[in-house]
Design an enzyme around this catalytic site. Structure first.
Site, mmCIF file in Angstrom:
data_model
loop_
_atom_site.group_PDB
_atom_site.id
_atom_site.type_symbol
_atom_site.label_atom_id
_atom_site.label_comp_id
_atom_site.label_asym_id
_atom_site.label_seq_id
_atom_site.Cartn_x
_atom_site.Cartn_y
_atom_site.Cartn_z
ATOM 1 N N ALA A 9 -33.652 -9.833 14.754
ATOM 2 C CA ALA A 9 -34.599 -9.064 13.958
ATOM 3 C C ALA A 9 -36.002 -9.577 14.273
ATOM 4 O O ALA A 9 -36.166 -10.717 14.737
ATOM 5 C CB ALA A 9 -34.301 -9.263 12.475
ATOM 6 N N GLY A 45 -29.818 -10.525 14.795
ATOM 7 C CA GLY A 45 -29.579 -9.087 14.769
ATOM 8 C C GLY A 45 -29.198 -8.542 16.139
ATOM 9 O O GLY A 45 -28.509 -7.522 16.233
ATOM 10 N N GLU A 98 -25.606 -9.131 16.400
ATOM 11 C CA GLU A 98 -24.964 -8.187 15.468
ATOM 12 C C GLU A 98 -24.965 -6.766 16.033
ATOM 13 O O GLU A 98 -24.012 -6.015 15.837
ATOM 14 C CB GLU A 98 -25.675 -8.240 14.111
ATOM 15 C CG GLU A 98 -25.414 -9.570 13.406
ATOM 16 C CD GLU A 98 -26.289 -9.785 12.185
ATOM 17 O OE1 GLU A 98 -27.531 -9.666 12.326
ATOM 18 O OE2 GLU A 98 -25.751 -10.065 11.102
ATOM 19 N N GLU A 145 -29.636 -17.517 12.306
ATOM 20 C CA GLU A 145 -30.333 -17.252 11.036
ATOM 21 C C GLU A 145 -30.394 -18.484 10.141
ATOM 22 O O GLU A 145 -31.361 -18.678 9.396
ATOM 23 C CB GLU A 145 -29.653 -16.098 10.290
ATOM 24 C CG GLU A 145 -29.850 -14.729 10.924
ATOM 25 C CD GLU A 145 -28.788 -14.364 11.943
ATOM 26 O OE1 GLU A 145 -28.089 -15.284 12.440
ATOM 27 O OE2 GLU A 145 -28.659 -13.175 12.255
HETATM 28 N N1 CO8 Z 1 -38.781 -11.755 16.431
HETATM 29 C C1 CO8 Z 1 -40.057 -11.578 16.795
HETATM 30 N N2 CO8 Z 1 -40.550 -12.054 17.964
HETATM 31 C C2 CO8 Z 1 -39.716 -12.733 18.778
HETATM 32 C C3 CO8 Z 1 -38.381 -12.951 18.441
HETATM 33 C C4 CO8 Z 1 -37.903 -12.412 17.199
HETATM 34 N N3 CO8 Z 1 -36.616 -12.530 16.801
HETATM 35 N N4 CO8 Z 1 -37.789 -13.652 19.437
HETATM 36 C C5 CO8 Z 1 -38.744 -13.866 20.357
HETATM 37 N N5 CO8 Z 1 -39.915 -13.310 19.969
HETATM 38 C C6 CO8 Z 1 -41.191 -13.329 20.666
HETATM 39 C C7 CO8 Z 1 -41.869 -14.678 20.578
HETATM 40 O O1 CO8 Z 1 -42.552 -14.825 19.368
HETATM 41 C C8 CO8 Z 1 -42.749 -14.617 21.791
HETATM 42 O O2 CO8 Z 1 -43.881 -13.833 21.468
HETATM 43 P P1 CO8 Z 1 -45.367 -14.342 21.881
HETATM 44 O O3 CO8 Z 1 -45.334 -14.356 23.386
HETATM 45 O O4 CO8 Z 1 -46.261 -13.287 21.303
HETATM 46 O O5 CO8 Z 1 -45.521 -15.697 21.283
HETATM 47 C C9 CO8 Z 1 -41.952 -13.843 22.806
HETATM 48 O O6 CO8 Z 1 -40.960 -13.123 22.061
HETATM 49 C C10 CO8 Z 1 -41.228 -14.714 23.813
HETATM 50 O O7 CO8 Z 1 -40.463 -15.661 23.081
HETATM 51 P P2 CO8 Z 1 -40.605 -17.249 23.295
HETATM 52 O O8 CO8 Z 1 -41.957 -17.591 23.807
HETATM 53 O O9 CO8 Z 1 -40.159 -17.898 22.029
HETATM 54 O O10 CO8 Z 1 -39.546 -17.448 24.464
HETATM 55 P P3 CO8 Z 1 -38.713 -18.787 24.740
HETATM 56 O O11 CO8 Z 1 -38.065 -18.557 26.067
HETATM 57 O O12 CO8 Z 1 -39.535 -20.005 24.568
HETATM 58 O O13 CO8 Z 1 -37.588 -18.818 23.599
HETATM 59 C C11 CO8 Z 1 -35.883 -17.886 22.194
HETATM 60 C C12 CO8 Z 1 -36.628 -17.796 23.541
HETATM 61 C C13 CO8 Z 1 -35.056 -19.163 22.136
HETATM 62 C C14 CO8 Z 1 -34.966 -16.673 22.107
HETATM 63 C C15 CO8 Z 1 -36.909 -17.879 21.042
HETATM 64 O O14 CO8 Z 1 -37.791 -16.786 21.246
HETATM 65 C C16 CO8 Z 1 -36.299 -17.718 19.693
HETATM 66 O O15 CO8 Z 1 -35.754 -18.658 19.155
HETATM 67 N N6 CO8 Z 1 -36.382 -16.482 19.119
HETATM 68 C C17 CO8 Z 1 -35.881 -16.235 17.796
HETATM 69 C C18 CO8 Z 1 -34.370 -16.144 17.768
HETATM 70 C C19 CO8 Z 1 -33.888 -15.950 16.354
HETATM 71 O O16 CO8 Z 1 -34.022 -16.793 15.507
HETATM 72 N N7 CO8 Z 1 -33.278 -14.762 16.101
HETATM 73 C C20 CO8 Z 1 -32.783 -14.444 14.783
HETATM 74 C C21 CO8 Z 1 -33.831 -13.717 14.005
HETATM 75 S S1 CO8 Z 1 -33.363 -13.450 12.303
HETATM 76 C C22 CO8 Z 1 -32.289 -12.155 12.392
HETATM 77 O O17 CO8 Z 1 -31.994 -11.630 13.418
HETATM 78 C C23 CO8 Z 1 -31.730 -11.696 11.089
HETATM 79 C C24 CO8 Z 1 -30.884 -10.475 11.226
HETATM 80 C C25 CO8 Z 1 -30.876 -9.720 9.944
HETATM 81 C C26 CO8 Z 1 -30.523 -8.287 10.063
HETATM 82 C C27 CO8 Z 1 -31.144 -7.528 11.227
HETATM 83 C C28 CO8 Z 1 -32.287 -6.676 10.800
HETATM 84 C C29 CO8 Z 1 -32.899 -5.938 12.020
#
Ligand code: CO8
Length: 270
Positions: free
Chosen positions: A78, A121, A124, A144
Site C-alpha cells: 500500500a 498489499g 496480498e 506491515e
Molecule cells: N509506499 C509508498 N512509497 C513507496 C513504497 C510504499 N509501500 N515502497 C517504496 N516506495 C517508494 C520509496 O519511498 C521511494 O520513493 P522516493 O524515491 O520518492 O524516496 C521509492 O519507492 C523507491 O524505494 P526505496 O528508495 O525505499 O528503494 P529501496 O531499494 O531502498 O528499498 C524496499 C526497497 C525495501 C521495498 C523499500 O522501499 C520498502 O521497504 N518499502 C516499503 C515496503 C512495505 O513496508 N510495504 C508494506 C506497506 S503497508 C501495506 O501494504 C498495508 C496493506 C494494507 C492493505 C492494502 C491497501 C492498498
C-alpha cells in the site's frame, strides 16, 4: 497523486518473446508507478479494479496477466505516504478497501507476473490473483508488522491458507520476506522462472488458459476459490451442481464430440 493513468491495459497483450504472435484472448494489465515501486495507492486500486471489470465484461478476453512496471517490483505495498495519516474512521469511510472486495468478483482468471518486491498489499494482490508466476528475483513478504499494523487486504487469511500457519505466522510476525524459491517450496507460486522471462512465461501460460472453453474456465476458477470459504460438504455440492450445469453448454457437446472425432474443439463460449 499522479495525474496520468496509473494502470495500463493492453488487449490483446503483446506476443511473448519467441512465440511469434500474441496469444489470443489475453490482456496485460500493468501497474505503472515504477518510481514508487508500484505502491498501491487508493487511486491505483480504483483504476486496477475498473480495468479488470471492463476486461471481465469483454467476451473476447479470456485471461489476464497482471504485472508491475519495471523490474524492481510487482508492488511494494500500500502507499505508505497515503496510509500514514489515516484513522479508523477515515479508512472505514473512505471506501478504498471496497476495491479488494470487488476484485473477488472478477470471473476471469488472473495471473500475477511477479518480479522483485511483492510486499504488504503487493503480496496480498498477488495472493488475490489465481496463479502466480514468479521471477527468480521475486520477494514475497508481509512487512506491515514493522509499520505497527498487520496485513489488511487478506494477508492473514490468504497467505495462511496458501502456505500454512507455521510459515505464515513467521512471515507475518517478523515481517521477513521469502524468496521465489522459498515461495515455490511453500506452494505460494505456480512457477518460478528466470527473472527476464517472467512476463513472457506468464503470457504464454495465459495463452494456454485462454485457449480453453471460457464458461468452464470461469466455473473452474469459481469452484477452486469456493474451496477457501466452504466446508467440504458445501464445496462438493456446489462443484457437482456446477459440473451438471456445464452439460447445458454448447462447449460441453463440442468438447466431447471433438474428442470422439479426434479433432480440435472449436469453443463458442456458450
Ligand atoms: N509506499 C509508498 N512509497 C513507496 C513504497 C510504499 N509501500 N515502497 C517504496 N516506495 C517508494 C520509496 O519511498 C521511494 O520513493 P522516493 O524515491 O520518492 O524516496 C521509492 O519507492 C523507491 O524505494 P526505496 O528508495 O525505499 O528503494 P529501496 O531499494 O531502498 O528499498 C524496499 C526497497 C525495501 C521495498 C523499500 O522501499 C520498502 O521497504 N518499502 C516499503 C515496503 C512495505 O513496508 N510495504 C508494506 C506497506 S503497508 C501495506 O501494504 C498495508 C496493506 C494494507 C492493505 C492494502 C491497501 C492498498
Amino acid at each position: 497523486m499522479s495525474s496520468g493513468p496509473l494502470v495500463r491495459v493492453a488487449f490483446p497483450a503483446p506476443a511473448p518473446f519467441g512465440l511469434g504472435e500474441p496469444p489470443g484472448g489475453v490482456a496485460l494489465v500493468t501497474i505503472d508507478r515504477p518510481d514508487s515501486l508500484n505502491a498501491l495507492s487508493f487511486a491505483v486500486l480504483a483504476q486496477l479494479v475498473a480495468a479488470l471489470r471492463a476486461l471481465d465484461a469483454e467476451p473476447a478476453c479470456r485471461c489476464v496477466v497482471l504485472t508491475g512496471a519495471g523490474s524492481r517490483a510487482f508492488a511494494a505495498g500500500a502507499d505508505i505516504r497515503e496510509l500514514a495519516d489515516q484513522t479508523p474512521e477515515s479508512l472505514a469511510a473512505g471506501g478504498g478497501f471496497d476495491h479488494w472486495d470487488e476484485l473477488r468478483e472478477i470471473g476471469l482468471p488472473i495471473i500475477a507476473a511477479v518480479r522483485g518486491y511483492a510486499l504488504g498489499g503487493g503480496c496480498e494482490l498477488a495472493l488475490a490473483c489465481d496463479l502466480i508466476v514468479a521471477g527468480e528475483d521475486a520477494q514475497f513478504g508481509q512487512p506491515e508488522i514493522t509499520l505497527g499494523v498487520i496485513p489488511g487486504a487478506g494477508g492473514t487469511q490468504r497467505l495462511t491458507r496458501a502456505i500454512g500457519k507455521a510459515r505464515a505466522m513467521e512471515m507475518i510476525l517478523t515481517g521477513r520476506s521469502i524468496t521465489a524459491r522459498e515461495a515455490e517450496a511453500a506452494g505460494l507460486v505456480s512457477l518460478v522462472v528466470p527473472a527476464e522471462e517472467t512476463l513472457d512465461r506468464a503470457l504464454a501460460l495465459a495463452g494456454r488458459i485462454a485457449a480453453m472453453p471460457p464458461i468452464a474456465v470461469r466455473a473452474a476458477k469459481a469452484m477452486v476459490n469456493r474451496a477457501f470459504d466452504a466446508t467440504l460438504t458445501e464445496g462438493l455440492a456446489d462443484e457437482r451442481e456446477t459440473f451438471f450445469g456445464l452439460f447445458a453448454s454448447a462447449d460441453q457437446s463440442e468438447g466431447m464430440v471433438a474428442f470422439a472425432q479426434k479433432r480440435t474443439p472449436i469453443w463458442r463460449g456458450r
